[in-house]
Design an enzyme around this catalytic site. Sequence first.
Site, PDB file in Angstrom:
ATOM      1  N   HIS A   1     -10.119  -5.421  -2.854  1.00 47.41           N
ATOM      2  CA  HIS A   1      -8.922  -5.406  -2.283  1.00 47.41           C
ATOM      3  C   HIS A   1      -8.787  -6.021  -1.096  1.00 47.41           C
ATOM      4  O   HIS A   1      -9.763  -5.296  -0.141  1.00 47.41           O
ATOM      5  CB  HIS A   1      -7.997  -4.354  -2.503  1.00 47.41           C
ATOM      6  CG  HIS A   1      -8.656  -2.973  -2.077  1.00 47.41           C
ATOM      7  ND1 HIS A   1      -9.647  -2.071  -2.948  1.00 47.41           N
ATOM      8  CD2 HIS A   1      -8.389  -2.211  -1.146  1.00 47.41           C
ATOM      9  CE1 HIS A   1     -10.104  -1.243  -2.292  1.00 47.41           C
ATOM     10  NE2 HIS A   1      -9.469  -1.062  -1.054  1.00 47.41           N
TER      11      HIS A   1
ATOM     12  N   ASP B   1       0.728  -1.314  -0.052  1.00 44.60           N
ATOM     13  CA  ASP B   1      -0.023   0.050  -0.064  1.00 44.60           C
ATOM     14  C   ASP B   1       0.844   1.419   0.150  1.00 44.60           C
ATOM     15  O   ASP B   1       1.955   1.315   0.800  1.00 44.60           O
ATOM     16  CB  ASP B   1      -0.885  -0.057   1.192  1.00 44.60           C
ATOM     17  CG  ASP B   1      -2.096   1.032   1.133  1.00 44.60           C
ATOM     18  OD1 ASP B   1      -3.068   0.537   0.881  1.00 44.60           O
ATOM     19  OD2 ASP B   1      -1.817   2.254   1.069  1.00 44.60           O
TER      20      ASP B   1
ATOM     21  N   HIS C   1      -6.864  -5.943   2.286  1.00 35.49           N
ATOM     22  CA  HIS C   1      -5.800  -4.946   3.185  1.00 35.49           C
ATOM     23  C   HIS C   1      -5.219  -6.300   3.971  1.00 35.49           C
ATOM     24  O   HIS C   1      -6.074  -7.081   4.639  1.00 35.49           O
ATOM     25  CB  HIS C   1      -6.268  -4.103   3.941  1.00 35.49           C
ATOM     26  CG  HIS C   1      -6.914  -2.914   3.293  1.00 35.49           C
ATOM     27  ND1 HIS C   1      -6.148  -1.634   3.124  1.00 35.49           N
ATOM     28  CD2 HIS C   1      -8.028  -2.568   2.765  1.00 35.49           C
ATOM     29  CE1 HIS C   1      -6.949  -0.630   2.494  1.00 35.49           C
ATOM     30  NE2 HIS C   1      -7.915  -1.266   2.244  1.00 35.49           N
TER      31      HIS C   1
ATOM     32  N   GLY D   1     -15.314   3.580   3.887  1.00 35.05           N
ATOM     33  CA  GLY D   1     -14.311   4.297   3.327  1.00 35.05           C
ATOM     34  C   GLY D   1     -13.718   3.748   2.257  1.00 35.05           C
ATOM     35  O   GLY D   1     -12.475   3.991   2.033  1.00 35.05           O
ATOM     36  N   GLN D   2     -14.357   2.870   1.435  1.00 34.63           N
ATOM     37  CA  GLN D   2     -13.789   2.278   0.233  1.00 34.63           C
ATOM     38  C   GLN D   2     -13.290   3.332  -0.851  1.00 34.63           C
ATOM     39  O   GLN D   2     -14.278   4.189  -1.108  1.00 34.63           O
ATOM     40  CB  GLN D   2     -14.493   1.256  -0.361  1.00 34.63           C
ATOM     41  CG  GLN D   2     -13.968   0.568  -1.536  1.00 34.63           C
ATOM     42  CD  GLN D   2     -14.629  -0.287  -2.425  1.00 34.63           C
ATOM     43  OE1 GLN D   2     -15.860  -0.625  -2.040  1.00 34.63           O
ATOM     44  NE2 GLN D   2     -14.383  -0.984  -3.494  1.00 34.63           N
TER      45      GLN D   2
HETATM   46  P1  AMP Z   1      -9.862   1.389   0.307  1.00 32.83           P
HETATM   47  O1  AMP Z   1      -9.689   2.689   1.135  1.00 32.83           O
HETATM   48  O2  AMP Z   1     -10.060   0.150   1.412  1.00 32.83           O
HETATM   49  O3  AMP Z   1     -10.476   1.319  -0.974  1.00 32.83           O
HETATM   50  O4  AMP Z   1      -8.153   1.262   0.243  1.00 32.83           O
HETATM   51  C1  AMP Z   1      -7.548   1.629  -0.830  1.00 32.83           C
HETATM   52  C2  AMP Z   1      -6.287   1.804  -0.615  1.00 32.83           C
HETATM   53  O5  AMP Z   1      -5.276   1.802  -1.867  1.00 32.83           O
HETATM   54  C3  AMP Z   1      -5.519   2.772   0.452  1.00 32.83           C
HETATM   55  O6  AMP Z   1      -5.036   2.096   1.502  1.00 32.83           O
HETATM   56  C4  AMP Z   1      -4.545   3.611  -0.322  1.00 32.83           C
HETATM   57  O7  AMP Z   1      -3.371   3.928   0.333  1.00 32.83           O
HETATM   58  C5  AMP Z   1      -4.189   2.536  -1.600  1.00 32.83           C
HETATM   59  N1  AMP Z   1      -3.453   2.856  -2.812  1.00 32.83           N
HETATM   60  C6  AMP Z   1      -4.198   4.023  -3.628  1.00 32.83           C
HETATM   61  N2  AMP Z   1      -3.314   4.178  -4.650  1.00 32.83           N
HETATM   62  C7  AMP Z   1      -2.481   3.436  -4.580  1.00 32.83           C
HETATM   63  C8  AMP Z   1      -1.103   3.112  -5.238  1.00 32.83           C
HETATM   64  N3  AMP Z   1      -1.081   3.733  -6.461  1.00 32.83           N
HETATM   65  N4  AMP Z   1      -0.430   2.078  -4.911  1.00 32.83           N
HETATM   66  C9  AMP Z   1      -0.735   1.446  -3.824  1.00 32.83           C
HETATM   67  N5  AMP Z   1      -1.754   1.598  -2.997  1.00 32.83           N
HETATM   68  C10 AMP Z   1      -2.547   2.597  -3.365  1.00 32.83           C
END
Ligand code: AMP
Length: 112
Positions: free
Chosen positions: A98, A28, A100, A91-92
């Site tokens: 994905h 991340d 985490h 908070g997606q």
């Molecule tokens: P969510 O809030 O569950 O949708 O998680 C999305 C996650 O994607 C967040 O933790 C971001 O930090 C991560 N994220 C967004 N853009 C990137 C990227 N380019 N590379 C790696 N992680 C990312």
Amino acid sequence: MTIFTKIINREIPAQIVYEDDRALAFRDVNPQAPVHILLIPKKEIPTLNDLEQADTSLMGHLMTLVPKIAADAGIAEKGYRTVINTNAHAGQTVSHVHIHIIGGRALSWPPG
Ligand code: AMP
């Protein structure tokens, strides 16, 4: 198409830690703990709400990869948290399913 498809297609860089024909895992970019990895299906599925019966094997495959990725990251034994956020109240922020995988420190519970 989301930013995660661009990562799959190598259009933007990421620290990839695992890949096979159906899944990709990468660090991340904004880690919430010493280890914060995102595990995604290569198939573009926006949210858990969009899963279909045909995705059963794919999602089972992802879950089976979690302990392998956690072990490779050195967090399997002490423990880690797996989270899938769905839509606004969770908070997606990226509309591509994905998982985490978060660890490397003690995590508080419950989430906010
Ligand atoms: P969510 O809030 O569950 O949708 O998680 C999305 C996650 O994607 C967040 O933790 C971001 O930090 C991560 N994220 C967004 N853009 C990137 C990227 N380019 N590379 C790696 N992680 C990312």
